[in-house]
Write a protein that holds these residues in place. Structure first.
Motif, short mmCIF file in Angstrom:
data_model
loop_
_atom_site.label_atom_id
_atom_site.label_comp_id
_atom_site.label_asym_id
_atom_site.label_seq_id
_atom_site.Cartn_x
_atom_site.Cartn_y
_atom_site.Cartn_z
N PHE A 523 0.83 -1.21 0.00
CA PHE A 523 0.00 0.00 0.00
C PHE A 523 0.87 1.26 0.00
CE2 PHE A 523 -3.52 -2.59 2.18
CZ PHE A 523 -4.13 -2.85 0.96
N ALA A 524 1.98 1.24 0.75
CA ALA A 524 2.85 2.42 0.83
C ALA A 524 3.43 2.77 -0.53
CB ALA A 524 3.96 2.17 1.84
N GLU A 525 3.96 1.78 -1.23
CA GLU A 525 4.53 2.03 -2.55
C GLU A 525 3.47 2.56 -3.51
OE1 GLU A 525 7.49 2.06 -3.58
OE2 GLU A 525 8.73 0.84 -2.26
N SER A 526 2.29 2.01 -3.46
CA SER A 526 1.21 2.44 -4.35
C SER A 526 0.85 3.90 -4.10
CB SER A 526 -0.01 1.55 -4.16
OG SER A 526 -1.08 2.00 -4.97
N ILE A 527 0.73 4.28 -2.82
CA ILE A 527 0.38 5.66 -2.48
C ILE A 527 1.47 6.62 -2.95
CG2 ILE A 527 0.16 7.23 -0.51
CD1 ILE A 527 -1.35 4.95 0.92
N LEU A 528 2.72 6.28 -2.72
CA LEU A 528 3.82 7.15 -3.11
C LEU A 528 3.90 7.32 -4.62
CD1 LEU A 528 6.48 5.84 -0.58
CD2 LEU A 528 5.60 8.18 -0.68
N GLU A 529 3.54 6.30 -5.36
CA GLU A 529 3.58 6.37 -6.81
C GLU A 529 2.43 7.20 -7.39
OE1 GLU A 529 3.62 2.41 -8.26
OE2 GLU A 529 5.70 2.00 -7.67
N ARG A 530 1.28 7.17 -6.74
CA ARG A 530 0.09 7.74 -7.39
C ARG A 530 -0.36 9.08 -6.83
NH1 ARG A 530 -4.47 5.80 -7.32
NH2 ARG A 530 -4.47 4.54 -5.45
N PHE A 531 0.05 9.44 -5.62
CA PHE A 531 -0.45 10.67 -5.01
C PHE A 531 0.51 11.83 -5.27
CE2 PHE A 531 -3.33 8.88 -1.40
CZ PHE A 531 -4.13 8.29 -2.37
N ARG A 532 -0.04 12.95 -5.71
CA ARG A 532 0.75 14.18 -5.85
C ARG A 532 0.65 14.96 -4.54
NH1 ARG A 532 0.17 19.62 -7.30
NH2 ARG A 532 1.95 20.44 -8.47
N LEU A 533 1.73 15.60 -4.17
CA LEU A 533 1.78 16.30 -2.89
C LEU A 533 0.83 17.49 -2.86
CD1 LEU A 533 3.06 16.77 -0.11
CD2 LEU A 533 4.91 18.04 -1.25
N ASN A 534 -0.05 17.52 -1.86
CA ASN A 534 -0.89 18.67 -1.57
C ASN A 534 -1.35 18.56 -0.12
OD1 ASN A 534 -3.35 17.04 -1.49
ND2 ASN A 534 -3.23 17.03 -3.73
N HIS A 535 -2.21 19.50 0.32
CA HIS A 535 -2.59 19.50 1.73
C HIS A 535 -3.40 18.27 2.12
CE1 HIS A 535 -6.20 21.14 -0.17
NE2 HIS A 535 -6.85 20.88 0.94
N LYS A 536 -4.06 17.65 1.15
CA LYS A 536 -4.85 16.45 1.47
C LYS A 536 -4.00 15.19 1.48
CE LYS A 536 -9.27 18.16 -0.33
NZ LYS A 536 -10.36 17.93 -1.32
N THR A 537 -2.96 15.16 0.65
CA THR A 537 -2.16 13.93 0.55
C THR A 537 -0.92 13.96 1.43
OG1 THR A 537 -0.89 14.80 -1.32
CG2 THR A 537 -2.92 13.62 -1.83
N LEU A 538 -0.68 15.08 2.13
CA LEU A 538 0.50 15.14 3.00
C LEU A 538 0.50 14.01 4.02
CD1 LEU A 538 3.05 16.68 3.93
CD2 LEU A 538 1.56 17.98 5.48
N ALA A 539 -0.65 13.77 4.64
CA ALA A 539 -0.73 12.73 5.68
C ALA A 539 -0.45 11.34 5.11
CB ALA A 539 -2.08 12.79 6.37
#
Length: 691
Positions: A523-539
């Motif tokens: 799950f960690a690798e998937s999140i890091l690959e697909r999420f762009r940094l913003n205030h919602k994805t920081l956590a």
């Protein structure tokens, strides 16, 4: 006197002076724009003539004396170079005159006799600066004298600005028609000329380096170049300039720019101020509307500024010139101009960013649309990661907003923006945001901020209240993620991550707490690959990195940390950068690179204030304590233990890091009971959380 690129012109004047010594009167008209060195050239000739035994009669015409009859002629005969006897004769002559008016005349023969007698005893040089401002009576006298003294030892030198629209221009033109006249044109200095002038004051290498900068800023006008040199010398003491550095433009240059513009006729200064305020190429009709000028006057003023080299493509050729013009506008007039520009741009359909810049500068927001325009521009600035502008605009909008609901929305946006700079700054806006009736559209930030700063009971109470309101639920996903990760005892994620549109966030926190290594890493690798940094994805991004680090996937964690630090820098968020830098420090420590770990942990702590770290401060502090302990620098590690930390931190995983680091320090210095206490506390917390 230093003359650069004027040697040929001075030689011409000297030749005319030598010719006049043979009883052949000569006239020279020095033409050139404002501040091209006409006055310096005239003074140099006057000094040379005086040294040669000539009488130098000088005068400076000015707009203020343009209506004073015989004002210029009186200056000539009362100038310092005039012989006493000649001045006394002139005084008696002047007292006997009936000054020009309807039906009156001047006894010009008496004046002719005075000047003729002077020229018989000594050569005479008459120098009049800015002849275009001279009074009509003086011009008539001069023409009379020149025409009757063509065989005298007399040289007359006049300076003029050819773009002047003086009322007596036709009379000035008569001087050029005199057969003994010669016109000399002056242009601004070339880049080579600026280099030569600089070399008179600086070493050759510095002169060559600064010349392009100084030429660009001054447009080659000697007066402006001299003031740039003055500012540079006072600011740098001739230090070798760094590569790419700009020249020093200070008070002397600013004063010279304003003086330069004031020496032009109206409305040149007014148009320059308007262009400086507009800060972009402006259509002539808009300039005219702003200043209530007709199209001809506006076009002529713009043309004058362009011919002087001050404008290029409708804007100032150099920022230092524009800054000097803006700073020289009286505050009330400046605000009024900004307000007027905002109204005109809004009426013309200008963008929110264009209009808001002037609204904020005017600090006048009576128009019903003003606050909404500033809000829209702030949102655009924040979307472009221009935090400074976005925060400034929002603070201005908040200060002037009277609508309760709109003010709450502004406060929420402002808290969110300031959180990206320093989370402690967001706290001051919570009173305006914590209104349950107004939280529907911006519920996430207040809860997240309270959790970050350890104010858990308040956050839980607000979250419970809002969760009972279906219209507010979609905005609560981010605080739910922070709550579940930071405070495992309150693990309460639902089956979906809502706005994040991914079950992986929920699953990651769950598996991380439950200890399923394989699933959490996936799950960690998937999140890091697909999420762009913003205030919602920081956590979720931070949690994903923690999962990699906790499971010793250090190479992967390092790569992702570096990428997110770089993105945080590009997005100009010190808070984001600090968090990912702290995580990178922990990776360095686990990899055994103690020096890098220390450097990164210190950098993280310095990026935002200690208060801004909230409960997360345990992460960089723990890394720094572990690093210095491992390096044997026990006292420096002990000093870190004196830093106050929030009590709520010990209810978070950051508290575990801190307790473990403190325990390692105690163990290293032989405080075994203290170390055992901290290690047992770690075990008790993990048991309590079921991790």
């Amino acid at each position: 006197m230093i003359l650069v690129e004027r040697e040929g012109e001075f030689a011409t004047l000297h030749a005319l002076f030598a010719d006049s010594l043979r009883a052949r009167s000569r006239v020279a008209i020095i033409s050139g724009g404002v501040a091209t060195g006409k006055t310096s050239l005239l003074r140099a000739l006057g000094e040379k003539a005086a040294d040669s035994g000539a009488v130098f009669l000088s005068a400076v015409a000015s707009p203020l004396e343009g209506q004073v009859p015989l004002g210029v002629v009186e200056q000539l005969f009362r100038s310092p170079g005039a012989p006493t006897a000649g001045t006394e004769r002139f005084t008696r002559w002047l007292e006997a005159q009936v000054l020009p008016g309807p039906g009156t005349a001047v006894d010009l023969r008496g004046l002719w006799e005075i000047l003729r007698d002077l020229a018989e005893h000594q050569p005479v040089v008459v120098g009049i600066d800015d002849i275009h401002h001279a009074d009509e009576a003086s011009l008539q006298c001069l023409l009379y004298l020149l025409r009757r003294l063509r065989s005298a030892r007399l040289l007359t030198v006049l300076t003029e600005c050819p773009r002047s629209r003086a009322a007596n221009a036709p009379l000035q033109g008569e001087f050029l028609r005199e057969p003994q006249s010669r016109q000399i044109r002056l242009e601004p200095l070339s880049r080579a000329g600026v280099t030569t002038l600089l070399a008179r004051h600086l070493d050759s290498a510095t002169a060559r380096y600064l010349a392009p900068h100084f030429h660009q800023a001054s447009a080659g006008h000697p007066m402006l170049v001299h003031t740039l040199i003055e500012d540079y010398l006072s600011g740098s003491r001739l230090a070798e300039p760094e590569a790419g550095s700009e020249p020093v433009a200070g008070e002397a240059f600013s004063r010279a720019v304003l003086s330069f513009l004031h020496r032009h006729q109206a409305p040149v200064m007014e148009v320059a101020r308007a262009i400086a305020i507009m800060d972009s190429p402006t259509p002539l009709p808009l300039l005219g509307s702003l200043l209530d000028l007709d199209s001809v006057s506006t076009a002529q003023a713009v043309s004058t500024l362009a011919a002087a080299g001050i404008l290029a493509d409708g804007t100032f050729r150099h920022g230092a010139i524009q800054a000097a013009v803006v700073d020289g506008i009286p505050p009330d007039l400046r605000r009024s101009l900004h307000d007027r520009v905002a109204e005109l741009l809004h009426a013309e359909g200008g963008s929110a960013s264009e209009v808001a810049a002037h609204l904020v500068a005017s600090d006048h927001h009576k128009s019903p649309w003003a606050i909404s325009i500033i809000q829209e521009a702030a949102e655009q600035a924040l979307a472009d990661d221009d935090l400074t502008t976005g925060i400034h605009y929002l603070m201005t909008a908040q200060r002037h907003c009277g609508d309760r609901r709109q003010r709450s929305a502004i406060a929420s946006a402002l808290a969110d923006a300031e959180w990206r700079v320093d989370p402690s700054r967001a706290l001051r806006h919570l009173p305006d945001v914590l209104d349950e009736e107004l939280l529907v559209d911006h519920a996430s930030l207040p809860v997240t901020s309270l959790l970050w700063h350890g104010r858990v009971p308040e956050a839980l109470g607000l979250l419970d209240t809002l969760e009972r309101r279906p219209d507010a639920a979609p905005g609560l996903d981010t605080p739910r993620v922070w709550l579940s990760y930071l405070y495992p005892e309150h693990f309460r994620l639902g089956t979906t991550a809502g706005d994040l549109d991914d079950d992986e966030v929920t699953a990651l926190v769950s598996e991380l707490l439950n200890g399923d290594q394989t699933t959490s890493l996936t799950f960690a690798e998937s999140i890091l690959e697909r999420f762009r940094l913003n205030h919602k994805t920081l956590a979720p991004l931070s949690i994903a990195l923690a999962a990699l680090i906790d499971n010793d996937r250090l190479d992967s964690a390092a790569t992702w940390c570096d990428a997110l630090v770089e993105e945080s820098v590009a997005r100009r968020s010190p808070t984001w950068r600090a968090l990912f830098t702290a995580l990178r420090a922990m990776v360095h420590f686990r990899q055994g690179n103690l020096a890098a770990a220390e450097q990164r942990a210190e950098a993280a702590l310095n990026l935002i204030s200690p208060k801004g770290w909230g409960v997360m401060v345990g992460l960089p502090l723990a890394c720094l304590i572990l690093t210095r302990t491992a390096m044997g620098r026990f006292q420096q590690a002990a000093d870190l233990l004196d830093i106050d930390v929030p009590e709520a931190m010990f209810r978070t995983p950051m508290g575990l890091h801190y307790l473990y680091a403190r325990g390692r320090h105690h163990l290293a210095v032989g405080r075994f009971h203290a170390a055992l206490h901290d290690f047992r506390a770690c075990g008790q917390l993990t048991d309590q959380w079921g991790v």
